[in-house]
Design a protein around this motif. Sequence first.
Motif, PDB file in Angstrom:
ATOM      1  N   ASN A  31     -57.525   2.422  29.668  1.00 35.05           N
ATOM      2  CA  ASN A  31     -56.378   3.282  29.370  1.00 35.05           C
ATOM      3  C   ASN A  31     -55.307   2.918  30.377  1.00 35.05           C
ATOM      4  O   ASN A  31     -55.346   3.362  31.519  1.00 35.05           O
ATOM      5  CB  ASN A  31     -56.747   4.754  29.473  1.00 35.05           C
ATOM      6  CG  ASN A  31     -55.644   5.659  28.941  1.00 35.05           C
ATOM      7  OD1 ASN A  31     -54.553   5.187  28.596  1.00 35.05           O
ATOM      8  ND2 ASN A  31     -55.908   6.958  28.867  1.00 35.05           N
ATOM      9  N   GLY A  32     -54.391   2.047  29.974  1.00 37.31           N
ATOM     10  CA  GLY A  32     -53.492   1.439  30.935  1.00 37.31           C
ATOM     11  C   GLY A  32     -54.270   0.435  31.754  1.00 37.31           C
ATOM     12  O   GLY A  32     -54.774  -0.555  31.233  1.00 37.31           O
ATOM     13  N   THR A  33     -54.432   0.722  33.031  1.00 40.60           N
ATOM     14  CA  THR A  33     -55.227  -0.139  33.910  1.00 40.60           C
ATOM     15  C   THR A  33     -56.528   0.528  34.353  1.00 40.60           C
ATOM     16  O   THR A  33     -57.283  -0.050  35.130  1.00 40.60           O
ATOM     17  CB  THR A  33     -54.407  -0.527  35.158  1.00 40.60           C
ATOM     18  OG1 THR A  33     -53.997   0.666  35.851  1.00 40.60           O
ATOM     19  CG2 THR A  33     -53.173  -1.331  34.768  1.00 40.60           C
ATOM     20  N   PRO A  91     -56.538   4.166  17.089  1.00 37.13           N
ATOM     21  CA  PRO A  91     -55.459   5.045  16.624  1.00 37.13           C
ATOM     22  C   PRO A  91     -54.421   5.298  17.715  1.00 37.13           C
ATOM     23  O   PRO A  91     -54.738   5.283  18.913  1.00 37.13           O
ATOM     24  CB  PRO A  91     -56.189   6.334  16.250  1.00 37.13           C
ATOM     25  CG  PRO A  91     -57.609   5.925  16.002  1.00 37.13           C
ATOM     26  CD  PRO A  91     -57.866   4.785  16.945  1.00 37.13           C
ATOM     27  N   ALA A  92     -53.169   5.544  17.303  1.00 32.79           N
ATOM     28  CA  ALA A  92     -52.090   5.788  18.261  1.00 32.79           C
ATOM     29  C   ALA A  92     -52.284   7.106  18.992  1.00 32.79           C
ATOM     30  O   ALA A  92     -51.888   7.248  20.157  1.00 32.79           O
ATOM     31  CB  ALA A  92     -50.746   5.775  17.543  1.00 32.79           C
ATOM     32  N   THR A  93     -52.889   8.079  18.323  1.00 29.78           N
ATOM     33  CA  THR A  93     -53.184   9.370  18.945  1.00 29.78           C
ATOM     34  C   THR A  93     -54.545   9.853  18.464  1.00 29.78           C
ATOM     35  O   THR A  93     -54.988   9.517  17.354  1.00 29.78           O
ATOM     36  CB  THR A  93     -52.127  10.437  18.606  1.00 29.78           C
ATOM     37  OG1 THR A  93     -52.091  10.636  17.185  1.00 29.78           O
ATOM     38  CG2 THR A  93     -50.750  10.013  19.097  1.00 29.78           C
ATOM     39  N   ASP A 136     -52.626  10.778  23.795  1.00 30.20           N
ATOM     40  CA  ASP A 136     -51.817   9.577  23.596  1.00 30.20           C
ATOM     41  C   ASP A 136     -52.683   8.349  23.837  1.00 30.20           C
ATOM     42  O   ASP A 136     -53.157   8.118  24.940  1.00 30.20           O
ATOM     43  CB  ASP A 136     -50.637   9.601  24.567  1.00 30.20           C
ATOM     44  CG  ASP A 136     -49.743   8.360  24.430  1.00 30.20           C
ATOM     45  OD1 ASP A 136     -49.938   7.588  23.477  1.00 30.20           O
ATOM     46  OD2 ASP A 136     -48.862   8.189  25.297  1.00 30.20           O
ATOM     47  N   MET A 137     -52.861   7.543  22.801  1.00 31.09           N
ATOM     48  CA  MET A 137     -53.745   6.381  22.888  1.00 31.09           C
ATOM     49  C   MET A 137     -52.951   5.077  22.924  1.00 31.09           C
ATOM     50  O   MET A 137     -53.523   4.002  22.772  1.00 31.09           O
ATOM     51  CB  MET A 137     -54.690   6.370  21.684  1.00 31.09           C
ATOM     52  CG  MET A 137     -55.502   7.634  21.504  1.00 31.09           C
ATOM     53  SD  MET A 137     -56.871   7.768  22.675  1.00 31.09           S
ATOM     54  CE  MET A 137     -58.022   6.618  21.936  1.00 31.09           C
ATOM     55  N   SER A 138     -51.643   5.162  23.110  1.00 30.64           N
ATOM     56  CA  SER A 138     -50.800   3.961  23.005  1.00 30.64           C
ATOM     57  C   SER A 138     -51.124   2.913  24.058  1.00 30.64           C
ATOM     58  O   SER A 138     -50.833   1.729  23.869  1.00 30.64           O
ATOM     59  CB  SER A 138     -49.321   4.351  23.090  1.00 30.64           C
ATOM     60  OG  SER A 138     -49.029   4.980  24.342  1.00 30.64           O
ATOM     61  N   GLN A 139     -51.719   3.330  25.174  1.00 31.05           N
ATOM     62  CA  GLN A 139     -52.050   2.380  26.240  1.00 31.05           C
ATOM     63  C   GLN A 139     -53.530   2.047  26.281  1.00 31.05           C
ATOM     64  O   GLN A 139     -53.989   1.359  27.196  1.00 31.05           O
ATOM     65  CB  GLN A 139     -51.624   2.962  27.606  1.00 31.05           C
ATOM     66  CG  GLN A 139     -50.140   3.253  27.726  1.00 31.05           C
ATOM     67  CD  GLN A 139     -49.302   2.011  27.491  1.00 31.05           C
ATOM     68  OE1 GLN A 139     -49.536   0.962  28.097  1.00 31.05           O
ATOM     69  NE2 GLN A 139     -48.332   2.112  26.588  1.00 31.05           N
ATOM     70  N   VAL A 140     -54.264   2.525  25.280  1.00 35.37           N
ATOM     71  CA  VAL A 140     -55.711   2.284  25.255  1.00 35.37           C
ATOM     72  C   VAL A 140     -55.992   0.956  24.555  1.00 35.37           C
ATOM     73  O   VAL A 140     -55.521   0.713  23.443  1.00 35.37           O
ATOM     74  CB  VAL A 140     -56.441   3.440  24.542  1.00 35.37           C
ATOM     75  CG1 VAL A 140     -57.944   3.153  24.458  1.00 35.37           C
ATOM     76  CG2 VAL A 140     -56.195   4.752  25.282  1.00 35.37           C
ATOM     77  N   HIS A 141     -56.753   0.115  25.206  1.00 32.77           N
ATOM     78  CA  HIS A 141     -57.076  -1.201  24.661  1.00 32.77           C
ATOM     79  C   HIS A 141     -58.341  -1.704  25.336  1.00 32.77           C
ATOM     80  O   HIS A 141     -58.829  -1.104  26.306  1.00 32.77           O
ATOM     81  CB  HIS A 141     -55.932  -2.192  24.912  1.00 32.77           C
ATOM     82  CG  HIS A 141     -55.641  -2.432  26.357  1.00 32.77           C
ATOM     83  ND1 HIS A 141     -54.962  -1.523  27.155  1.00 32.77           N
ATOM     84  CD2 HIS A 141     -55.961  -3.463  27.184  1.00 32.77           C
ATOM     85  CE1 HIS A 141     -54.864  -1.990  28.384  1.00 32.77           C
ATOM     86  NE2 HIS A 141     -55.476  -3.153  28.433  1.00 32.77           N
ATOM     87  N   PHE A 142     -58.878  -2.788  24.835  1.00 30.13           N
ATOM     88  CA  PHE A 142     -60.044  -3.411  25.461  1.00 30.13           C
ATOM     89  C   PHE A 142     -59.596  -4.508  26.422  1.00 30.13           C
ATOM     90  O   PHE A 142     -58.478  -5.035  26.309  1.00 30.13           O
ATOM     91  CB  PHE A 142     -60.974  -3.998  24.400  1.00 30.13           C
ATOM     92  CG  PHE A 142     -61.713  -2.961  23.604  1.00 30.13           C
ATOM     93  CD1 PHE A 142     -62.750  -2.234  24.179  1.00 30.13           C
ATOM     94  CD2 PHE A 142     -61.368  -2.699  22.291  1.00 30.13           C
ATOM     95  CE1 PHE A 142     -63.432  -1.266  23.446  1.00 30.13           C
ATOM     96  CE2 PHE A 142     -62.037  -1.743  21.550  1.00 30.13           C
ATOM     97  CZ  PHE A 142     -63.069  -1.022  22.129  1.00 30.13           C
ATOM     98  N   SER A 143     -60.475  -4.871  27.324  1.00 31.77           N
ATOM     99  CA  SER A 143     -60.176  -5.976  28.242  1.00 31.77           C
ATOM    100  C   SER A 143     -59.977  -7.277  27.484  1.00 31.77           C
ATOM    101  O   SER A 143     -59.349  -8.214  27.985  1.00 31.77           O
ATOM    102  CB  SER A 143     -61.306  -6.138  29.268  1.00 31.77           C
ATOM    103  OG  SER A 143     -62.548  -6.364  28.611  1.00 31.77           O
TER     104      SER A 143
END
Length: 467
Positions: free
Chosen positions: A272-274, A340-342, A403-410
């Motif tokens: 989530n971000g960093t 999802p975005a949220t 807010d999931m906009s900064q959630v991503h995988f490595s």
Amino acid sequence: MTVLKRRLRRLVAPIGVALLGGGLVIAGVQSAHAADTLLSQGRPTIASSTENGGAPAAAAVDGNSTTRWGSAWADPQWLRVDLGSTATITSVQLQWETAYAKAFQIQTSPDGTTWTSIYNTTTGAGGNQTVNVNGSGRYVRMYGTQRGTTYGYSLFEFKVYGSLTNPPASDGPGYVMANPPVTGVVPSTYVPPPTNPATTHHEFQANCAVSRSNLPDDPIVFPNMPGASHSHTFMGNTTTNATTTLASLQSGGTACITPGDKTGYWMPTLLNGTNAVQPVGRQVIYYKSGVIDYTSVRPFPPGLRYVVGSPSATLDDFKNNPGAVEGFECGDSSFNWDIPATCPAGTQLNARLQAPSCWDGRHLDTPDHKSHMAYPVLGVCPNDHPVAVPMIEFKMAWPVSGDMSQVHFSSGRGYSFHYDVFNAWDVPTLAALTTHCINGGLQCDPRGFDQYKPDRGAALNENYELP
């Protein structure tokens, strides 16, 4: 031969031949030039859409002319096969069902993104076609732009012929051989009879917690190369790192509830971000039957390893993966092919992805970490991967919402989600669970106990060990 027959042959022979779009099309021809090699059979295949669960993309490359891929009833649509490495393409055979393409292209690509057309027509008539072409690429696809009927596109077989530019040396570097290999197996087409009460599940659970996190190692893809990978979250075995071997896993500990499960499971770290977000508590890893004949499933051999999904997958790759079950979900939102975005506050992000469950019987690993495994087609293993083994299904849950906009995988966007499995189960324990739960048609917990059929007993004792 009579004069009349010779004249008829001269008249009839050219009828099925037409020169279209720079390629030679021969209707009704079933075989390519003798020097060509069939490259596409059993290879990973995806499509822009599927008509229903009984017409998957993989059915077009299974070598079975009674199964088919069917698309949605709209234009355009495509079917893509991954040949595994760059190849020179000399011909493509298309065996159409009644729903055929009037206008379509044959395209090649080195990366699955940039495409070059090596054949096109606007006057396709369906039936059986052999298109002689001159092209190269790792990926080949049929790209349909106009349907010949009101239905979708439907192919019994899509066969790509040619030669690999740099074919891997058989059983050379990157291959890990099974010892002993499993030979003489024919894919089972047996349909077990109905039972009373009905058999609806054939599975058991492995409940495993995170054992190591934020470690940039991958002993399958980058063996003996510490730090070479993106960050991973490891579950199960507590010793997994870049130098992991079967012996090191067998001598290590485990974060699974079953002491006999010393398998290494890992996936890209969720961020989530960093900030890393780790699953909390034991996660559910299902071991199921992926084939109709659940009685034919046998345990994994020690040391079997493979990768499910890909960090370089596109959204279409992930969406059309034969093992994609529900993608990502949170709250009431499901079947998302990216994060999802949220997500509703207080919910969790969940992901499901199924692994292939047909093994070639010869290799514990291959250079691409996938070719020794295959997905069943309509519930039956393909001929070149005849051994039915448990189908693993990851069911992961991460405590992140809002807010999931900064959630991503490595590894990147949500559709880059993938996971690795390196089997190190205690052999008798895995055999007992497989026999009792999968072959026995039960819905088992990690003890091998089905609460809906308590009279069947359990495979393991209260300590999750063999009695």
